[in-house]
Design an enzyme around this catalytic site. Structure first.
Site, short mmCIF file in Angstrom:
data_model
loop_
_atom_site.label_atom_id
_atom_site.label_comp_id
_atom_site.label_asym_id
_atom_site.label_seq_id
_atom_site.Cartn_x
_atom_site.Cartn_y
_atom_site.Cartn_z
N HIS A 138 24.55 19.99 49.87
CA HIS A 138 25.76 19.06 49.43
C HIS A 138 26.79 19.95 48.84
CE1 HIS A 138 23.64 15.37 50.11
NE2 HIS A 138 22.69 15.73 49.16
N ASP A 172 16.92 16.56 55.94
CA ASP A 172 16.99 15.96 54.63
C ASP A 172 17.35 14.47 54.86
OD1 ASP A 172 16.97 16.65 51.56
OD2 ASP A 172 18.43 15.25 51.89
N HIS A 174 19.32 12.87 53.12
CA HIS A 174 20.99 12.62 52.76
C HIS A 174 21.74 13.51 53.76
CE1 HIS A 174 19.04 12.00 48.86
NE2 HIS A 174 19.82 10.88 48.97
N ASP A 261 12.56 14.06 51.38
CA ASP A 261 13.07 12.61 50.86
C ASP A 261 12.85 11.47 51.91
OD1 ASP A 261 15.00 14.11 51.92
OD2 ASP A 261 16.21 13.87 49.88
C1 OKP Z 1 19.99 15.62 46.99
B1 OKP Z 1 19.42 16.08 48.45
C2 OKP Z 1 20.32 7.80 42.84
C3 OKP Z 1 21.76 8.54 43.30
C4 OKP Z 1 21.67 9.49 44.18
C5 OKP Z 1 21.87 11.97 44.18
C6 OKP Z 1 21.02 12.33 45.52
C7 OKP Z 1 21.09 13.88 45.70
C8 OKP Z 1 20.28 14.26 46.85
N1 OKP Z 1 20.46 6.79 42.34
N2 OKP Z 1 21.46 10.75 43.53
O1 OKP Z 1 20.25 15.95 49.57
O2 OKP Z 1 18.14 15.60 48.68
ZN ZN Z 2 18.24 14.56 50.18
#
Ligand code: OKP
Ligand code: ZN
Length: 319
Positions: A138, A172, A174, A261
């Site tokens: 990110h 990932d 995300h 994740d």
């Molecule tokens: C980082 B990686 C949860 C909100 C989301 C941030 C996620 C960051 C993910 N309530 N929190 O891509 O695993």
């Molecule tokens: Zn992630």
């Protein structure tokens, strides 16, 4: 397969993150790496400890903004031991707290990615797994966000692009907005990502299917957003499509931004994959993409399950 981790990985240890102002426990915990190491050892792999937080500085300066780096370094060092803060600047959300050791740990994490790039560029080497923490995908040119400070995958890709064509496959949960941003207008690094649809999840601002790159980079970014009710079948079918995109590009090197994740019981995410599905995820990548491969750890937050998830994935991808 070589496995490396940083000696100081546990020293960046924030306690909280904020979701619309509400304080919640910090999901990106040091025990994540402890568990991933355990999974590797159960497979008979011998992780090597790396104690180097300084050698990555030149490469970081070449990728990220000078003012951002200086801020991160100086602001971290000024925080008393055991305290943490959410900075007001150079940050895009409230998920990247600073602690006294954040800069050093992020630089050590980056160094793992650079060692990995160096290693897979050598003739005869096969696969290296860099147990990076904090994650990186990110992080953008001048901002930390989403538990990320320096973009480990982008640092490795930048190093490898000097020697050949590079493909980054980001699995990932995300979207890797940071990684995409660095190579959006470049044709020498392909970015392909499979992730939960940003229409309903973090990072919301990017990862849509119509983002395909621009200028010389047009066609060299590919996004595969997935719906909330994704099944393992849909996931694996989409992964095969993503892999075919990489094959068509014919890279010399492959970087996998590896997140666990997507596991169905991840505490902050989850995309329907069960423990046993990770072997097929690994196998699909190995069977489709037989290139020198650098695995870079990104997310994955179920600390009770991580050792099993990594064990299954590595069993599938190992040569
Ligand atoms: C980082 B990686 C949860 C909100 C989301 C941030 C996620 C960051 C993910 N309530 N929190 O891509 O695993
Ligand atoms: Zn992630």
């Amino acid at each position: 397969m070589r496995v490396i981790y940083a000696k100081n990985y546990a020293e960046h240890n924030p306690q909280f993150e904020y979701y619309d102002g509400v304080q919640t426990p910090y999901a990106e915990q040091p025990t994540r790496i402890t568990q991933l190491l355990e999974g590797c050892r159960r497979l008979g792999l011998t992780p090597e400890e790396i104690n180097d937080t300084a050698s990555s500085e030149a490469a970081i300066e070449n990728l990220h903004g000078k003012l951002y780096i200086n801020y991160l370094k100086n602001r971290s060092a000024a925080i008393p031991e055991g305290e943490e803060l959410i900075p007001s600047v150079f940050i895009a959300d409230t998920y990247s707290p600073l602690t006294r050791h954040t800069y050093d740990v992020a630089a050590g994490s980056a160094q793992l990615a650079l060692i990995g790039a160096d290693y897979i560029a050598k003739d005869g080497s096969d696969q290296l797994y860099a147990l990076c923490r904090p994650p990186g995908h990110h992080a953008e040119h001048s901002s930390m966000q989403g538990y990320c400070y320096f973009n480990n995958a982008a640092l490795a890709a930048t190093a490898l692009a000097k020697r050949g064509r590079v493909a980054i496959l980001d699995i990932d949960y995300h979207h890797g907005n940071g990684t995409q941003s660095f190579f959006y207008d470049r044709s020498d690094v392909l970015y392909v990502s499979l992730h939960a649809d940003p229409e309903y999840t973090y990072p919301y601002k990017s990862g849509f299917a119509n983002e395909i790159g621009e200028g010389a980079g047009e066609g060299h970014t590919r996004n595969f957003p997935l719906p909330k009710d994704t099944t393992p079948e849909l996931y694996l079918r989409t992964l095969q499509k993503a892999c075919d995109t990489v094959t068509a590009y014919a890279p010399d090197y492959l970087i996998v931004s590896l997140g666990f994740d997507t596991y169905k019981n991840d505490p902050i995410a989850g995309l329907g994959l069960d423990e046993s599905d990770y072997q097929q995820v690994g196998r699909t990548i190995r069977d489709s993409l037989n290139y020198p491969t650098l695995l870079i750890q990104e997310g994955g937050y179920n600390v009770e399950k991580l050792s099993h998830l990594v064990e299954n994935f590595l069993t599938g991808i190992r040569q």
